[in-house]
Design a protein around this motif. Structure first.
Motif, PDB file in Angstrom:
ATOM      1  N   ARG A   1     -68.308  58.516  -5.047  1.00  0.00           N
ATOM      2  CA  ARG A   1     -67.522  59.757  -5.050  1.00  0.00           C
ATOM      3  C   ARG A   1     -67.588  60.456  -3.683  1.00  0.00           C
ATOM      4  O   ARG A   1     -66.584  60.963  -3.192  1.00  0.00           O
ATOM      5  CB  ARG A   1     -68.055  60.707  -6.139  1.00  0.00           C
ATOM      6  N   ILE A   2     -68.770  60.464  -3.092  1.00  0.00           N
ATOM      7  CA  ILE A   2     -68.929  61.136  -1.797  1.00  0.00           C
ATOM      8  C   ILE A   2     -68.012  60.499  -0.753  1.00  0.00           C
ATOM      9  O   ILE A   2     -67.330  61.196  -0.001  1.00  0.00           O
ATOM     10  CB  ILE A   2     -70.417  61.097  -1.371  1.00  0.00           C
ATOM     11  N   GLY A   3     -67.979  59.165  -0.745  1.00  0.00           N
ATOM     12  CA  GLY A   3     -67.087  58.480   0.195  1.00  0.00           C
ATOM     13  C   GLY A   3     -65.644  58.912  -0.015  1.00  0.00           C
ATOM     14  O   GLY A   3     -64.935  59.268   0.930  1.00  0.00           O
ATOM     15  N   ALA A   4     -65.222  58.911  -1.283  1.00  0.00           N
ATOM     16  CA  ALA A   4     -63.830  59.258  -1.599  1.00  0.00           C
ATOM     17  C   ALA A   4     -63.545  60.729  -1.288  1.00  0.00           C
ATOM     18  O   ALA A   4     -62.455  61.075  -0.803  1.00  0.00           O
ATOM     19  CB  ALA A   4     -63.559  58.961  -3.072  1.00  0.00           C
TER      20      ALA A   4
ATOM     21  N   PRO B   1     -73.354  59.345   7.935  1.00  0.00           N
ATOM     22  CA  PRO B   1     -74.539  60.161   7.610  1.00  0.00           C
ATOM     23  C   PRO B   1     -74.785  60.238   6.101  1.00  0.00           C
ATOM     24  O   PRO B   1     -75.941  60.189   5.649  1.00  0.00           O
ATOM     25  CB  PRO B   1     -74.187  61.548   8.167  1.00  0.00           C
ATOM     26  N   PHE B   2     -73.717  60.302   5.337  1.00  0.00           N
ATOM     27  CA  PHE B   2     -73.868  60.377   3.874  1.00  0.00           C
ATOM     28  C   PHE B   2     -74.316  59.029   3.313  1.00  0.00           C
ATOM     29  O   PHE B   2     -75.137  58.966   2.397  1.00  0.00           O
ATOM     30  CB  PHE B   2     -72.566  60.859   3.220  1.00  0.00           C
ATOM     31  N   ALA B   3     -73.760  57.953   3.869  1.00  0.00           N
ATOM     32  CA  ALA B   3     -74.193  56.618   3.434  1.00  0.00           C
ATOM     33  C   ALA B   3     -75.693  56.452   3.689  1.00  0.00           C
ATOM     34  O   ALA B   3     -76.438  55.972   2.827  1.00  0.00           O
ATOM     35  CB  ALA B   3     -73.394  55.546   4.182  1.00  0.00           C
ATOM     36  N   CYS B   4     -76.143  56.901   4.871  1.00  0.00           N
ATOM     37  CA  CYS B   4     -77.580  56.789   5.206  1.00  0.00           C
ATOM     38  C   CYS B   4     -78.407  57.665   4.272  1.00  0.00           C
ATOM     39  O   CYS B   4     -79.491  57.263   3.827  1.00  0.00           O
ATOM     40  CB  CYS B   4     -77.835  57.209   6.658  1.00  0.00           C
TER      41      CYS B   4
ATOM     42  N   VAL C   1     -69.037  69.737   3.137  1.00  0.00           N
ATOM     43  CA  VAL C   1     -70.426  69.286   3.307  1.00  0.00           C
ATOM     44  C   VAL C   1     -71.320  69.936   2.252  1.00  0.00           C
ATOM     45  O   VAL C   1     -72.144  69.266   1.609  1.00  0.00           O
ATOM     46  CB  VAL C   1     -70.931  69.616   4.737  1.00  0.00           C
ATOM     47  N   LEU C   2     -71.118  71.224   2.034  1.00  0.00           N
ATOM     48  CA  LEU C   2     -71.927  71.944   1.047  1.00  0.00           C
ATOM     49  C   LEU C   2     -71.727  71.347  -0.351  1.00  0.00           C
ATOM     50  O   LEU C   2     -72.674  71.129  -1.114  1.00  0.00           O
ATOM     51  CB  LEU C   2     -71.521  73.423   1.070  1.00  0.00           C
ATOM     52  N   ARG C   3     -70.452  71.072  -0.677  1.00  0.00           N
ATOM     53  CA  ARG C   3     -70.133  70.491  -1.986  1.00  0.00           C
ATOM     54  C   ARG C   3     -70.798  69.117  -2.155  1.00  0.00           C
ATOM     55  O   ARG C   3     -71.326  68.781  -3.214  1.00  0.00           O
ATOM     56  CB  ARG C   3     -68.607  70.391  -2.113  1.00  0.00           C
ATOM     57  N   LEU C   4     -70.793  68.338  -1.077  1.00  0.00           N
ATOM     58  CA  LEU C   4     -71.374  66.989  -1.159  1.00  0.00           C
ATOM     59  C   LEU C   4     -72.901  67.043  -1.277  1.00  0.00           C
ATOM     60  O   LEU C   4     -73.503  66.251  -2.006  1.00  0.00           O
ATOM     61  CB  LEU C   4     -70.962  66.167   0.073  1.00  0.00           C
ATOM     62  N   ILE C   5     -73.507  68.003  -0.584  1.00  0.00           N
ATOM     63  CA  ILE C   5     -74.971  68.170  -0.696  1.00  0.00           C
ATOM     64  C   ILE C   5     -75.312  68.569  -2.138  1.00  0.00           C
ATOM     65  O   ILE C   5     -76.263  68.061  -2.740  1.00  0.00           O
ATOM     66  CB  ILE C   5     -75.476  69.236   0.309  1.00  0.00           C
ATOM     67  N   HIS C   6     -74.487  69.444  -2.671  1.00  0.00           N
ATOM     68  CA  HIS C   6     -74.674  69.889  -4.054  1.00  0.00           C
ATOM     69  C   HIS C   6     -74.583  68.690  -5.007  1.00  0.00           C
ATOM     70  O   HIS C   6     -75.415  68.514  -5.905  1.00  0.00           O
ATOM     71  CB  HIS C   6     -73.569  70.910  -4.358  1.00  0.00           C
ATOM     72  N   GLU C   7     -73.586  67.863  -4.787  1.00  0.00           N
ATOM     73  CA  GLU C   7     -73.363  66.708  -5.672  1.00  0.00           C
ATOM     74  C   GLU C   7     -74.491  65.676  -5.544  1.00  0.00           C
ATOM     75  O   GLU C   7     -74.989  65.153  -6.546  1.00  0.00           O
ATOM     76  CB  GLU C   7     -71.998  66.075  -5.340  1.00  0.00           C
ATOM     77  N   LEU C   8     -74.895  65.404  -4.309  1.00  0.00           N
ATOM     78  CA  LEU C   8     -75.943  64.389  -4.102  1.00  0.00           C
ATOM     79  C   LEU C   8     -77.294  64.873  -4.646  1.00  0.00           C
ATOM     80  O   LEU C   8     -78.048  64.095  -5.237  1.00  0.00           O
ATOM     81  CB  LEU C   8     -76.045  64.038  -2.607  1.00  0.00           C
ATOM     82  N   SER C   9     -77.589  66.162  -4.465  1.00  0.00           N
ATOM     83  CA  SER C   9     -78.868  66.668  -4.981  1.00  0.00           C
ATOM     84  C   SER C   9     -78.870  66.655  -6.514  1.00  0.00           C
ATOM     85  O   SER C   9     -79.903  66.426  -7.146  1.00  0.00           O
ATOM     86  CB  SER C   9     -79.187  68.066  -4.437  1.00  0.00           C
ATOM     87  N   HIS C  10     -77.694  66.868  -7.103  1.00  0.00           N
ATOM     88  CA  HIS C  10     -77.576  66.796  -8.561  1.00  0.00           C
ATOM     89  C   HIS C  10     -77.880  65.374  -9.043  1.00  0.00           C
ATOM     90  O   HIS C  10     -78.634  65.166 -10.001  1.00  0.00           O
ATOM     91  CB  HIS C  10     -76.151  67.209  -8.947  1.00  0.00           C
TER      92      HIS C  10
ATOM     93  N   LEU D   1     -71.241  51.205  -0.834  1.00  0.00           N
ATOM     94  CA  LEU D   1     -70.244  51.798  -1.742  1.00  0.00           C
ATOM     95  C   LEU D   1     -69.658  53.080  -1.141  1.00  0.00           C
ATOM     96  O   LEU D   1     -68.461  53.344  -1.283  1.00  0.00           O
ATOM     97  CB  LEU D   1     -70.871  52.085  -3.114  1.00  0.00           C
ATOM     98  N   THR D   2     -70.491  53.864  -0.467  1.00  0.00           N
ATOM     99  CA  THR D   2     -69.969  55.078   0.178  1.00  0.00           C
ATOM    100  C   THR D   2     -68.946  54.701   1.252  1.00  0.00           C
ATOM    101  O   THR D   2     -67.849  55.275   1.312  1.00  0.00           O
ATOM    102  CB  THR D   2     -71.127  55.893   0.809  1.00  0.00           C
ATOM    103  N   LEU D   3     -69.290  53.726   2.082  1.00  0.00           N
ATOM    104  CA  LEU D   3     -68.372  53.308   3.152  1.00  0.00           C
ATOM    105  C   LEU D   3     -67.099  52.703   2.563  1.00  0.00           C
ATOM    106  O   LEU D   3     -65.979  53.022   2.982  1.00  0.00           O
ATOM    107  CB  LEU D   3     -69.042  52.277   4.072  1.00  0.00           C
ATOM    108  N   THR D   4     -67.280  51.847   1.566  1.00  0.00           N
ATOM    109  CA  THR D   4     -66.127  51.129   0.999  1.00  0.00           C
ATOM    110  C   THR D   4     -65.165  52.096   0.309  1.00  0.00           C
ATOM    111  O   THR D   4     -63.948  52.016   0.511  1.00  0.00           O
ATOM    112  CB  THR D   4     -66.612  50.049   0.002  1.00  0.00           C
ATOM    113  N   ALA D   5     -65.723  53.020  -0.491  1.00  0.00           N
ATOM    114  CA  ALA D   5     -64.849  53.974  -1.196  1.00  0.00           C
ATOM    115  C   ALA D   5     -64.158  54.879  -0.184  1.00  0.00           C
ATOM    116  O   ALA D   5     -62.958  55.161  -0.288  1.00  0.00           O
ATOM    117  CB  ALA D   5     -65.666  54.794  -2.187  1.00  0.00           C
ATOM    118  N   GLY D   6     -64.883  55.339   0.811  1.00  0.00           N
ATOM    119  CA  GLY D   6     -64.296  56.229   1.818  1.00  0.00           C
ATOM    120  C   GLY D   6     -63.210  55.536   2.618  1.00  0.00           C
ATOM    121  O   GLY D   6     -62.115  56.077   2.820  1.00  0.00           O
ATOM    122  N   GLU D   7     -63.495  54.302   3.049  1.00  0.00           N
ATOM    123  CA  GLU D   7     -62.515  53.570   3.868  1.00  0.00           C
ATOM    124  C   GLU D   7     -61.273  53.224   3.038  1.00  0.00           C
ATOM    125  O   GLU D   7     -60.163  53.208   3.556  1.00  0.00           O
ATOM    126  CB  GLU D   7     -63.179  52.319   4.465  1.00  0.00           C
TER     127      GLU D   7
END
Ligand code: GRG
Length: 310
Positions: A194-197, A71-74, A141-150, A54-60
């Protein structure tokens, strides 16, 4: 997208994700501690890899490159693998089997399985705060780490799992079931999308529509899983092939019955489709994934009904 095109698409994404996970774990190449073996056991061969896909698909879909997204998908899959190992522990769901194989604690012992989960969770954040993400702006990157940890924390997986645990062997209402699903299962699926997008620089309105899609898909994913579980148990007899040491769980089928649960799934598929309309053909893979996630439970329900009649 036809079913066979979707199958090829998912397989190609899975292969790329597996290669990237292997590459990442090479950092620990040559080391043979039991905890690394237990971590690998939780990660490989793995399951459907639906969250990183889903991360790859939304991002692509919004124009990001796979290399930026990976890295985020992993990290998303590392968190999923941790949650599965911990979820299977005797103190949680107490499952003996996962993907048809003995669960991590059955092979490595409870202490090592606990540590393997801790290791996977920690490595997820190590990965997305290190050199692999240097091509992306530090603020993003900081925002995405914040979102994923949430999504992984008290507001998401951990919080949902906690209410799930408290609800065991109790009569719960549908609102509680949805509360659990949205956090335990939905939060990581939503964050994955969301991270992908966000990496791709999707606009606010696009992100809003994708998020609605993610919320519906996350809920549908858990209902579908519970419907399939329920059918498995109906066909195989109570506790049949699930490997679960039976507990009364808060699920859609257990609260409203299997017919209403599948009706809700069909409704959620319509809602998913509606949120994707404005993206046109570029959303074909996401549309096909949602249909695939939901249809497997709805179709199997028909099969189960036939088998229980015959
Ligand atoms: C904090 C000690 C501690 C534990 C937390 C967060 C957590 C444990 C558990 C998360 C809850 C969880 C495992 C939810 C299950 C969601 C679900 C439907 C899992 C199955 O996902 P699939 O079908 O699995 O994607 P595969 O096998 O394909 O990877």
């Amino acid at each position: 997208m036809t079913q066979s095109e979707l199958a090829d698409y998912l397989q190609a994404q899975r292969t790329a994700i597996d290669r990237a996970l292997e590459q990442f774990l090479k950092v620990y190449g040559g080391q043979t501690q039991a905890v690394l073996k237990a971590m690998r056991y939780g990660l490989f061969p793995g399951g459907k890899r639906i969250r990183p896909i889903l991360t790859l698909t939304a991002g692509e879909m919004f124009g990001a490159k796979q290399k930026e997204l990976m890295p985020f998908a992993c990290a998303v899959e590392l968190i999923h693998a941790y949650s599965i190992i911990h979820d299977d522990l005797p103190a949680m769901d107490n499952d003996d089997l996962r993907r048809g194989e003995p669960t991590a604690h059955k092979v490595f012992g409870e202490g090592m399985a606990l540590l393997a989960g801790d290791g996977l969770l920690t490595e997820a954040f190590h990965l997305i705060s290190g050199p692999e993400v240097r091509r992306l702006p530090a603020e993003l990157v900081l925002r995405l780490i914040h979102e994923l940890s949430h999504a992984a924390g008290v507001a998401g997986l951990v919080g949902g799992q906690a209410v799930d645990l408290e609800s065991e062997n109790k009569d719960v209402d549908l609102a509680t079931v949805e509360y659990i699903h949205v956090r335990k299962t939905g939060a990581l699926i939503l964050a994955a999308l969301r991270i992908g997008a966000e990496i791709a620089g999707a606009k606010t309105g696009e992100l809003r529509r994708l998020s609605k899609f993610g919320e519906y898909l996350g809920l549908a994913f858990q209902i579908a899983d519970d419907v399939l579980d329920n059918i498995g148990e109906t066909i195989a007899g109570e506790g049949g092939e699930s490997g679960r040491n039976e507990l009364k769980k808060a699920t859609y089928p257990s609260v409203v019955g299997i017919v209403q649960a599948t009706e809700r799934l069909q409704e959620l598929l319509k809602l998913c489709d509606r949120e994707l309309v404005s993206f046109g053909e570029s959303a074909a893979p996401l549309r096909a994934i949602a249909k695939h996630v939901i249809a497997r439970a709805v179709q199997d329900k028909g099969r189960a009904a036939e088998e229980s009649i015959s």
